[in-house]
Design a protein around this motif. Structure first.
Motif, mmCIF file in Angstrom:
data_model
loop_
_atom_site.group_PDB
_atom_site.id
_atom_site.type_symbol
_atom_site.label_atom_id
_atom_site.label_comp_id
_atom_site.label_asym_id
_atom_site.label_seq_id
_atom_site.Cartn_x
_atom_site.Cartn_y
_atom_site.Cartn_z
ATOM 1 N N SER A 103 0.821 -1.157 -0.101
ATOM 2 C CA SER A 103 -0.076 0.013 0.078
ATOM 3 C C SER A 103 0.848 1.315 -0.206
ATOM 4 N N MET A 104 0.295 2.399 -0.094
ATOM 5 C CA MET A 104 0.864 3.607 -0.200
ATOM 6 C C MET A 104 -0.023 4.674 0.176
ATOM 7 N N ALA A 105 0.231 5.933 0.330
ATOM 8 C CA ALA A 105 -0.563 6.967 0.636
ATOM 9 C C ALA A 105 -0.121 8.229 -0.015
ATOM 10 N N ARG A 106 -1.180 9.121 -0.204
ATOM 11 C CA ARG A 106 -1.004 10.420 -0.834
ATOM 12 C C ARG A 106 -1.192 11.758 0.154
ATOM 13 N N ILE A 107 -0.296 12.722 0.168
ATOM 14 C CA ILE A 107 -0.592 14.041 0.736
ATOM 15 C C ILE A 107 -0.937 15.318 -0.357
ATOM 16 N N GLY B 227 3.932 11.667 -1.768
ATOM 17 C CA GLY B 227 3.649 10.293 -1.757
ATOM 18 C C GLY B 227 4.530 9.286 -1.256
ATOM 19 N N VAL B 228 4.103 8.226 -0.215
ATOM 20 C CA VAL B 228 4.748 7.496 0.602
ATOM 21 C C VAL B 228 4.554 6.263 0.185
ATOM 22 N N GLN B 229 5.421 5.312 -0.119
ATOM 23 C CA GLN B 229 5.190 3.816 -0.565
ATOM 24 C C GLN B 229 5.427 3.032 0.647
ATOM 25 N N GLN B 230 5.512 1.479 0.500
ATOM 26 C CA GLN B 230 5.841 0.434 1.581
ATOM 27 C C GLN B 230 5.228 0.772 2.965
ATOM 28 N N GLY C 18 -5.568 -1.030 -0.078
ATOM 29 C CA GLY C 18 -5.037 0.021 -0.378
ATOM 30 C C GLY C 18 -3.854 -0.138 -1.486
ATOM 31 N N ASN C 19 -3.958 -1.342 -2.198
ATOM 32 C CA ASN C 19 -3.018 -1.565 -3.433
ATOM 33 C C ASN C 19 -3.465 -0.941 -4.642
#
Length: 566
Positions: free
Chosen positions: A316-320, A395-398, A454-455
């Protein structure tokens, strides 16, 4: 209310809309049903911070197939994209940096200033990667090949080593073979970590790198662009194109059940009770959703339903999304708008940070430090916000989906604060200049955008068991599922995720062939032999000559010709 179409498509993400376009152009009556109020899925533009437009999830046009753009006349239906001259920026806290440019000679100069030993190595690596892309390209727009067919093609072309490097080994093993600088390797590792469960030493992450890195923009290998107005401009053009050829696109139309009659998919029932009957049902929803939830119990073998629910969605990853009233003044640069604000930026990349993130991910925790990607969309396309403001996407992965304590709603704001603190180390001037921010967490990706775990690829692309003919529905074959008349057309199908349009294109071709009675494989195949340039670059003299040409500003025309996709 009951209606009837030849084909009903569950989900109005970009692949569902691509499929709708091809089917409508072939004369089929098509209905697309999207649960949200807006089409696009993870390829969407939204006002996440008041007064500004954002690419919510995907944010770069670098993998959308030119064949799809041309076939569906997306420019005619409003798609306009810009490609910034600076494509990539690598930046560390001490101000050390290098950039990737449109022109290869500028890229080689920048890398050479950072690591003199690696400029030539970067050229040779790029030549190898392009060769891998040329060999691989056919099966991106085809029914999925078997693993033996893929391996056989590389073997027939005498490229077994190329296959091992860009498909089998880990990202660390691949990059260690070519480069010296730990920082250059760390920068390049980022693309191998996109929606990955693991780290740089995880086998087959070299393929994750290759899958992302051999994208194209306007038929130029390795280049990307930004759609004016954000990624939703792609899906807006797809919607207009589909409707122009008679397709019906409905939003705020969540599907409750895929209807199965006499062992065959027969349409869908919406949450509000409406029924849409169809000869064919296509699902752009993730396989776990389509087969594990929407297909009724008893419509296929229970073991296949359970297998669908067990689909590997880890990674998964996330966005700000951060609205600013000034540009970042990055360490090592002068203040004011400059090339450092144009490219896809990777900050804080190191082997240690990737490995720490992989360990934290496994434990359901957050690492002490973050590798961050960033893009300032407004620096290339000012239309997305007011004058004097800028849209920064981070963005942040892992990242873990399941947390050791609580869930993402419990930790999202504190986690966002920590990422912003990391970013401020690279642009200290931004403290006090944030107008507003919005975070899309892994839980938001599942809950709002329909991406289980979240993939962003709907299922993992790490491991050969998730690729090619193995990337299928349990009990199915290619895009067909175990339920006759039900097809997958989303990122969970071959060839995988990213805004490529390939699964939608391929599934539509499969449906049209099946409707005509042709059940045989639908394949693109190019008789590909080594070009004269490929043969020259294999020799010592050729490598020297190629590198000299690539370094020359006067010979940019030759380099650009070589960069064209075959």
């Amino acid at each position: 209310m009951t209606t009837r179409y030849d084909v009903v498509i569950v989900g109005g993400g970009h692949n569902g809309l691509v499929a709708a376009n091809y089917l409508a152009r072939a004369g089929k009556s098509v209905c697309v049903l999207e649960a949200r109020h807006v089409v696009g899925g993870a390829c969407v533009s939204e006002e996440l911070v008041p007064g500004a437009t954002w690419s919510s999830c995907s944010f770069i046009q670098g993998m959308l197939r030119q064949e799809v753009i041309d076939d569906l006349e997306l420019a005619r239906f409003g798609l306009r994209s810009l490609s910034p001259e600076v494509q990539g920026v690598a930046l560390w806290e001490d101000g050390d940096h290098f950039m990737l440019h449109h022109d290869v000679d500028e890229t080689l100069k920048s890398i050479g200033r950072h690591s003199p030993d690696d400029a030539r190595r970067f050229f040779e690596f790029g030549s190898k990667l392009k060769r891998f892309a040329d060999i691989s390209r056919d099966w991106l727009l085809s029914d999925p090949p078997t693993r033996s067919e893929v391996f056989g093609r590389f073997e027939r072309l005498g490229e077994t080593e190329l296959l091992n490097e860009f498909m089998v080994v880990s990202a660390q093993d691949l990059l260690d073979r070519y480069f010296v600088s730990p920082r250059l390797k760390a920068y390049m590792t980022f693309l191998a970590m996109v929606s990955t469960w693991g780290g740089p030493q995880t086998p087959t992450t070299a393929h994750v790198y290759g899958y992302h890195a051999f994208g194209q923009f306007e038929n130029v290998f390795g280049r990307w662009g930004i759609p004016v107005g954000g990624m939703g401009s792609i899906t807006a053009a797809l919607r207009k194109g589909a409707e122009a050829f008679g397709a019906v696109v409905r939003t705020s139309a969540p599907v409750a059940e895929i209807l199965v009659r006499g062992g065959r998919a027969a349409g869908v029932r919406l949450v509000g009770g409406d029924v849409v009957n169809a000869d064919i049902v296509m699902s752009n929803a993730a396989p776990t959703v389509a087969l594990g939830r929407l297909v009724p119990a008893g419509a296929m073998k229970e073991e296949w339903r359970r297998e669908a629910l067990r689909t590997d969605v880890r990674g998964s990853m996330a966005r700000i999304h951060v609205l600013l009233d000034t540009l970042p003044h990055y360490n090592g640069f002068e203040p004011g708008l400059g090339p450092q604000h144009l490219g896809h930026t990777i900050l804080n990349a190191s082997a240690e940070n990737y490995e720490a993130a992989a360990e934290a991910q496994r434990r359901g925790r957050f690492p002490d430090d973050f590798v961050i990607e960033g893009l300032i969309h407004s620096a290339t396309d000012p239309s997305v916000c007011k004058p004097g403001q800028h849209t920064l996407l981070l963005g942040v992965q892992q990242l873990p989906f399941h947390l050791e304590k609580g869930d993402w709603d419990d930790h999202k704001e504190a986690w966002t604060d920590r990422v912003m603190e990391t970013f401020y180390r690279f642009a200290p001037n931004l403290r006090g200049h944030v107008i507003g921010r919005n975070t899309v967490s892994p839980l938001d990706l599942e809950r709002t955008y329909g991406l289980p775990g979240g993939n962003i690829f709907q299922r993992s692309i790490v491991g050969l068991e998730n690729l090619f003919s193995e990337r299928k529905a349990p009990g199915g074959d290619g895009y067909r599922t175990a339920v006759e008349g039900l097809y997958l057309c989303g990122s969970g199908a071959h060839p995988g995720g990213g805004v490529t349009g390939a699964p939608g294109h391929n599934a539509a071709r499969r449906v049209l062939a099946d409707m005509s009675g042709d059940r045989g494989p639908v394949r693109r195949h190019t008789e590909l032999s080594k070009s004269l340039m490929d043969r020259v670059l294999e020799t010592g003299v050729g490598k020297d000559l190629g590198y000299q040409v690539a370094q020359s500003k006067l010979l940019r025309g030759v380099t650009r010709l070589f960069a064209k996709s075959k």
